[in-house]
Design an enzyme around this catalytic site. Structure first.
Site, PDB file in Angstrom:
ATOM      1  N   LYS A 191       0.845  -1.190   0.000  1.00  0.00           N
ATOM      2  CA  LYS A 191       0.000   0.000   0.000  1.00  0.00           C
ATOM      3  C   LYS A 191       0.887   1.249   0.000  1.00  0.00           C
ATOM      4  O   LYS A 191       1.409   1.658   1.022  1.00  0.00           O
ATOM      5  CB  LYS A 191      -0.924   0.040   1.219  1.00  0.00           C
ATOM      6  CG  LYS A 191      -1.871   1.255   1.215  1.00  0.00           C
ATOM      7  CD  LYS A 191      -1.872   1.916   2.575  1.00  0.00           C
ATOM      8  CE  LYS A 191      -2.618   3.244   2.604  1.00  0.00           C
ATOM      9  NZ  LYS A 191      -2.027   4.318   1.790  1.00  0.00           N
ATOM     10  N   GLU A 266       9.628   1.730  10.734  1.00  0.00           N
ATOM     11  CA  GLU A 266      10.613   2.794  10.539  1.00  0.00           C
ATOM     12  C   GLU A 266       9.835   4.090  10.641  1.00  0.00           C
ATOM     13  O   GLU A 266       9.044   4.428   9.764  1.00  0.00           O
ATOM     14  CB  GLU A 266      11.303   2.632   9.183  1.00  0.00           C
ATOM     15  CG  GLU A 266      12.635   3.370   9.081  1.00  0.00           C
ATOM     16  CD  GLU A 266      12.456   4.847   8.827  1.00  0.00           C
ATOM     17  OE1 GLU A 266      12.664   5.651   9.782  1.00  0.00           O
ATOM     18  OE2 GLU A 266      12.099   5.213   7.709  1.00  0.00           O
ATOM     19  N   CYS A 300      12.697  11.567   7.413  1.00  0.00           N
ATOM     20  CA  CYS A 300      12.841  11.114   8.797  1.00  0.00           C
ATOM     21  C   CYS A 300      14.273  11.281   9.291  1.00  0.00           C
ATOM     22  O   CYS A 300      14.514  11.430  10.478  1.00  0.00           O
ATOM     23  CB  CYS A 300      12.395   9.654   8.932  1.00  0.00           C
ATOM     24  SG  CYS A 300      13.328   8.501   7.901  1.00  0.00           S
ATOM     25  N   GLU A 398       8.955  16.337  15.486  1.00  0.00           N
ATOM     26  CA  GLU A 398       9.306  16.231  14.075  1.00  0.00           C
ATOM     27  C   GLU A 398       8.448  17.188  13.251  1.00  0.00           C
ATOM     28  O   GLU A 398       7.255  16.967  13.050  1.00  0.00           O
ATOM     29  CB  GLU A 398       9.115  14.798  13.591  1.00  0.00           C
ATOM     30  CG  GLU A 398       9.664  14.565  12.200  1.00  0.00           C
ATOM     31  CD  GLU A 398       9.564  13.117  11.771  1.00  0.00           C
ATOM     32  OE1 GLU A 398      10.528  12.610  11.170  1.00  0.00           O
ATOM     33  OE2 GLU A 398       8.522  12.484  12.042  1.00  0.00           O
TER      34      GLU A 398
END
Length: 503
Positions: A191, A266, A300, A398
């Site tokens: 996906k 992750e 990231c 983040e």
């Protein structure tokens, strides 16, 4: 006043959007309910792609196809050399279509074309590395258990893998997962993000052309609610490999827990680059700008925190600011662009909200901080935030945008403390010519990767992943294929039984 960016519309703007169907059981099909998703290019503003929109019905069908291919198909039963040949052929075909795939990722994600080409080239290398690992996967034997006993440990493919990938590196991240699952003999339902699915559909075409049997890889475009969640909790899926935000990663783990399937995660990062006075400051400044603004900070691994020794903080910040002024922001299809478009208007607003919060908290925005006017698309100026403390959201959370937050430290111990003062633990960078500093920080920071006098280099041979809320498990590296296997112990006994229970 800054002039508006002129964004030239590419030839695709004058054509109908490219259409993609779902890949299920070796065939490209429409959604059962006829649903579609349209994707507008964040860099150019026009509708570039149209995908068939999967729902839970297609999830069930795709998982059934993957299960059938695993239980009765040839793929898990092939020789490793035969699977490796298919992966090598796929790598060859990816390389042949590199420019096409890179352009798709640029139009759908807004990243610069030169960068996208590098990502696809890196993906080719990963597919070839996975092919090599297919042939080296092995178990163990124990002939030291007594004269009558031989123990054998074999690795078997775990089964059907659900692979969920994000929008920021559409082709590269699926290539960090899928080839290793295939090398192990698994089947998969993939996906991609509903914002950047096109290149993954092209990958599906490539795999069929490379000789992958029907049903081994299935590709579904759709939302997290309609596809991601049903795929994650599906009892026919044996493992989920997810890359995305920590928030969604937690939801994914919760959904996977209903059937206790294996998960690999992750997730996010808030990564620090630590600069000592004895570093090569010219190289460190360039790396700071690269780390903060590469892929518009939508990464990231972004070096979004610049942790600088107080003795050089003022001068180093000035140099980083000068370099930031040279960063070219603009049309993602322009060969000279370094920072392209932001993925969506909603995400651009989220970034600006962080900057407003930082200003309210007392930090200073010394570069950028504003949306850039453009003839089309969403663009933000590369931004430097100074005067921040490690308690501020801008320094802990983040942001996922072109924002570099500057913090100061007095000694190596304080640098480590600041670097670790976050919920994440993905990566860190160290800049120093003193090996004591390098070792102290490298061993002290709790991150999955530490770069010393470099930043954000990547190689298929080296494992990638994070500590704490940056994820679970590792991708890439020598044991990447093992992650998609189960260990089975087989004990052989020769001669008459010696351990009679009833005598």
């Amino acid at each position: 006043m800054t002039a508006a960016l002129t964004i030239a519309l590419p030839p695709e703007a004058d054509r109908d959007p490219a259409s993609y169907k779902l890949l299920i059981g070796g065939r490209f099909v429409d959604a059962a309910d006829g649903g579609v998703i349209e994707r507008a290019s964040p860099g150019h503003g026009f509708v570039v792609s149209r995908y068939a929109r999967a729902t839970e019905k297609e999830v069930d069908t795709a998982v059934e196809a993957a299960r059938r291919a695993f239980e009765t198909g040839p793929w898990p039963r092939m020789k490793a050399s035969e699977r490796a040949s298919v992966l090598l052929k796929a790598a060859e075909l990816i390389e042949m279509r590199l420019e096409e795939i890179a352009r798709l990722d640029v139009l759908e994600s807004g990243k610069p074309i030169a960068q996208a080409r590098g990502e696809i080239a890196g993906a080719v290398d990963i597919w070839r590395y996975a092919a090599a690992l297919a042939r080296t996967l092995h178990g163990e034997s124990y002939a030291n258990l007594g004269e009558a006993m031989l123990g054998v440990v074999v690795r078997e493919p775990i089964g059907v893998v659900g692979i969920v990938t994000p929008w920021n590196f559409p082709f590269l991240i699926v290539s960090q997962k899928l080839p290793f699952a295939l090398a192990a003999g698994c089947t998969a339902v993939v996906k991609p993000s509903e914002m950047t699915s096109a290149s993954t559909f092209v990958l599906g075409e490539i795999l069929l052309s490379a000789g992958l049997p029907e049903g081994v890889v299935n590709v579904l475009a759709g939302t997290g609610e309609e596809v991601g969640a049903p795929l994650t909790r599906h009892p026919g899926v044996d493992m989920v490999s997810f890359t995305g935000s920590t928030r969604v990663g937690k939801l994914t783990m919760a959904a996977a827990s209903t059937s206790l399937k294996k998960v690999a995660m992750e997730l996010g990062g808030k990564n620090g680059q630590i600069v000592f006075p004895d570093a090569d400051l010219e190289a460190a400044a360039d790396a700071a700008v690269f780390g903060g603004f590469f892929n518009a900070g939508e990464c990231c691994n972004a070096g979004s925190r610049l942790i600088v020794h107080e003795a050089i903080a003022e001068d180093f910040l000035a140099e980083v600011g000068r370099l930031t002024d040279r960063v070219t922001v603009g049309d993602p299809l322009d060969e000279g662009t370094k920072v392209g478009a932001i993925i969506s208007a909603a995400h651009a607003q989220k970034i600006r909200d962080y900057l407003d919060g930082a200003a309210s908290d007392g930090a200073r925005i010394v570069r950028g901080g504003k949306a850039l006017s453009a003839s089309a698309g969403e663009y933000l100026a590369p931004t430097i935030v100074a005067g921040a403390s490690s308690t501020m959201a801008i320094a802990r959370e983040e942001v996922f945008g072109p924002v570099l937050t500057v913090l100061a430290f007095r000694d190596a111990q304080e640098a480590v403390r600041i670097a670790n003062d976050t919920n994440y633990g993905l990566s860190a960078g160290i800049w120093s010519s003193n090996m004591d500093n390098c070792l102290t920080v490298a061993r002290g920071v709790r991150t999955g990767t530490v770069w010393v006098n470099t930043f954000m280099d990547g190689f298929p041979e080296l494992p990638f992943g994070g500590y704490r809320q940056s994820g679970l498990g590792r991708e890439l590296g020598l044991r990447a294929v093992e992650d998609y296997t189960e260990e089975k112990t087989i004990q052989f006994h020769k001669g008459p039984r010696t351990n009679w229970w009833l005598g």
